[in-house]
Design an enzyme around this catalytic site. Structure first.
Site, PDB file in Angstrom:
ATOM      1  N   HIS A 458       0.812  -1.219   0.000  1.00 23.66           N
ATOM      2  CA  HIS A 458       0.000   0.000   0.000  1.00 23.66           C
ATOM      3  C   HIS A 458       0.845   1.268   0.000  1.00 23.66           C
ATOM      4  O   HIS A 458       0.332   2.372  -0.201  1.00 23.66           O
ATOM      5  CB  HIS A 458      -0.943  -0.004   1.203  1.00 23.66           C
ATOM      6  CG  HIS A 458      -2.336   0.430   0.871  1.00 23.66           C
ATOM      7  ND1 HIS A 458      -2.613   1.555   0.126  1.00 23.66           N
ATOM      8  CD2 HIS A 458      -3.541  -0.119   1.179  1.00 23.66           C
ATOM      9  CE1 HIS A 458      -3.917   1.686  -0.006  1.00 23.66           C
ATOM     10  NE2 HIS A 458      -4.509   0.673   0.617  1.00 23.66           N
ATOM     11  N   ASP A 462      -2.353   3.334  -4.166  1.00 25.26           N
ATOM     12  CA  ASP A 462      -3.629   3.228  -3.454  1.00 25.26           C
ATOM     13  C   ASP A 462      -4.519   2.196  -4.139  1.00 25.26           C
ATOM     14  O   ASP A 462      -4.159   1.607  -5.169  1.00 25.26           O
ATOM     15  CB  ASP A 462      -4.315   4.576  -3.396  1.00 25.26           C
ATOM     16  CG  ASP A 462      -3.524   5.582  -2.570  1.00 25.26           C
ATOM     17  OD1 ASP A 462      -2.904   5.165  -1.573  1.00 25.26           O
ATOM     18  OD2 ASP A 462      -3.522   6.771  -2.935  1.00 25.26           O
TER      19      ASP A 462
END
Length: 487
Positions: A458, A462
């Site tokens: 992450h 995104d």
């Protein structure tokens, strides 16, 4: 790596095998004391945390000493063997390690010279035990049968005979006492791990009957014997020079109380454990998944293979889809430099793929996968898979990946949330392709459906980027013609 000793005896040390490896386990000696070796001839086969490697000797001469037994671990820089060269090899009785016959003196000099460097007693005994065996070739890799003269080209998996293994552990066969025949030389086992497991639990491998081909002792044979010994509360074997006793060794007793067998996390298994643990500690991962109709992809592959030429594998088509998706979403073809606090994006795709072998899970890497077509990818996948199963992958073929493709569908499962292969940033998982009800063109139909999953770091992107990547992959699976835009 090596140094000279008065110009006549050279000591060859375990070299740095690269990729940060600090130790290796001796799997098989390819020469014996008294053998003549030539420059760059492989002299020992070792197993590192990455792969099986044949180590060549940089000197030519007569082997005067070996250091380390098969199954033992040596650190980088430790002595492997000493070689008498030049005039120092003149008076040594020597034989050609590649033919087994008497060799011509490499120095062609006169006058006896004492071989320098100690020769261990156990090495002399091992040499005598192997004297009548045919020596393996200098360039082949052998994973099994260390004490046998030959190893079959393929080893089939045989279900261990539990009765035989249990009887061997308790000393009885069909209710009668079993007397093991003496065996000369090393006992053939499937891997060094089996030999170490037996040694740690005071189990004499000579007392076991291997259930593998040609009596090969498998790990399951040792585990059955240990469980049987724990159940009977006695020793699993008697070492030479020790009296038999009804008390179990401490190591077996402790495993009996815990209900399992302790297996060291070393070699490939240990390397995998370290990498996965580091991935979990350092990478904040997330997973998204989608079901896709793979009917048209399967039809396209059938049409390709019907046209003649080399067959195209399904994993090669999925790899081609991966490289096209990474060209659109380069954020996922990257790594995080934690010290510099930077995301490093690569302009090439070195595609790793998970391969399950008898030695554990390995991830071979297809270099420059983005520059290969489906036919070239198929050939490279086949080559690396065969090398992985034979244990011949080099450290360079197991490192440097930028993205991993994990086809866990071969295990008959639909989905998974895999752990990212550190230091990469993402992994695409592919489940099995099976017939399922699916709405196609507004009607319910039976279609070939596959579940796709993407686990990603992450920090590099995104959910929108990850979702876009996975959706593009699914579109290519459902409509392979979408790939034409990138060809």
């Amino acid at each position: 790596m090596a140094h000279g000793s008065d110009g006549r005896s050279l000591e060859f040390k375990l070299p740095d095998l690269g990729e940060g490896l600090t130790e290796a386990e001796i799997v098989r000696w390819m020469v014996e004391v008294g053998d003549v070796v030539v420059v760059d001839q492989p002299v020992v086969e070792v197993e590192t945390a990455k792969a099986m490697v044949e180590v060549p000797c940089p000197y030519g001469g007569v082997v005067t000493a070996r250091f380390g037994e098969e199954g033992s671990e040596l650190p980088v820089g430790a002595p492997l063997l000493t070689v008498a060269v030049g005039e120092g090899a003149a008076g040594l009785p020597a034989r050609d390690s590649r033919t087994g016959g008497e060799a011509v003196d490499p120095a062609r000099a006169e006058g006896p010279v004492r071989a320098e460097g100690p020769v261990r007693a156990e090495e002399s005994e091992a040499g005598q035990a192997k004297a009548g065996q045919t020596k393996a070739g200098g360039s082949g890799n052998v994973l099994v049968g260390y004490g046998t003269s030959e190893a079959p080209a393929r080893r089939r998996r045989v279900r261990p005979d539990r009765q035989t293994a249990t009887a061997a552990a308790t000393g009885q066969v069909n209710g009668r006492a079993r007397t093991a025949d003496p065996v000369d030389g090393p006992v053939p086992v499937i891997s060094p791990l089996v030999r170490r497991l037996a040694r740690q639990n005071d189990l004499d491998l000579r007392e076991l009957t291997g259930s593998g081909p040609e009596g090969l002792i498998l790990r399951a044979d040792v585990e059955y014997a240990l469980r049987a010994a724990a159940a009977h509360g006695g020793r699993t074997a008697v070492r030479e020079g020790q009296a038999d006793t009804t008390e179990a060794p401490a190591s077996v007793s402790s495993t009996a109380r815990s209900g399992g067998v302790r297996v060291p996390l070393k070699g490939v298994r240990g390397a995998v454990a370290d990498k996965l643990s580091r991935s979990r500690r350092e990478i904040p991962d997330a997973t998204c998944w989608v079901d896709a109709d793979a009917t048209e992809l399967m039809r396209a592959r059938t049409a390709m293979n019907a046209a003649g030429g080399p067959k195209i594998s399904l994993v090669a088509l999925l790899a081609r889809i991966c490289t096209a998706a990474l060209a659109r979403f380069p954020e996922l073809n990257s790594t995080v430099d934690t010290e510099a606090r930077e995301v490093v994006r690569f302009d090439h795709v070195h595609l790793g793929f998970a391969a399950q072998t008898d030695r554990g899970l390995v991830v071979p890497v297809v270099r420059d996968a983005h520059a290969r077509d489906a036919e070239a990818l198929t050939a490279e996948f086949a080559r690396l898979t065969e090398a992985a199963r034979a244990g011949r992958l080099t450290p360079g073929e197991l490192t440097g990946g930028t993205f991993t493709l994990n086809n866990y569908g071969v295990f008959g499962v639909d989905g998974s949330t895999p752990i990212i292969n550190h230091p990469e940033a993402a992994m695409l998982g592919v489940g099995r392709i099976v017939p399922k009800p699916w709405v196609h063109d507004g009607e319910l139909a039976v279609r070939q459906v596959v579940q796709l999953s993407l686990t990603f770091d992450h920090r590099v992107c995104d959910g929108g980027t990850a979702g876009g990547f996975l959706r593009y992959v699914a579109d290519c699976v459902e409509q392979p013609a979408v790939l034409l835009r990138t060809l």
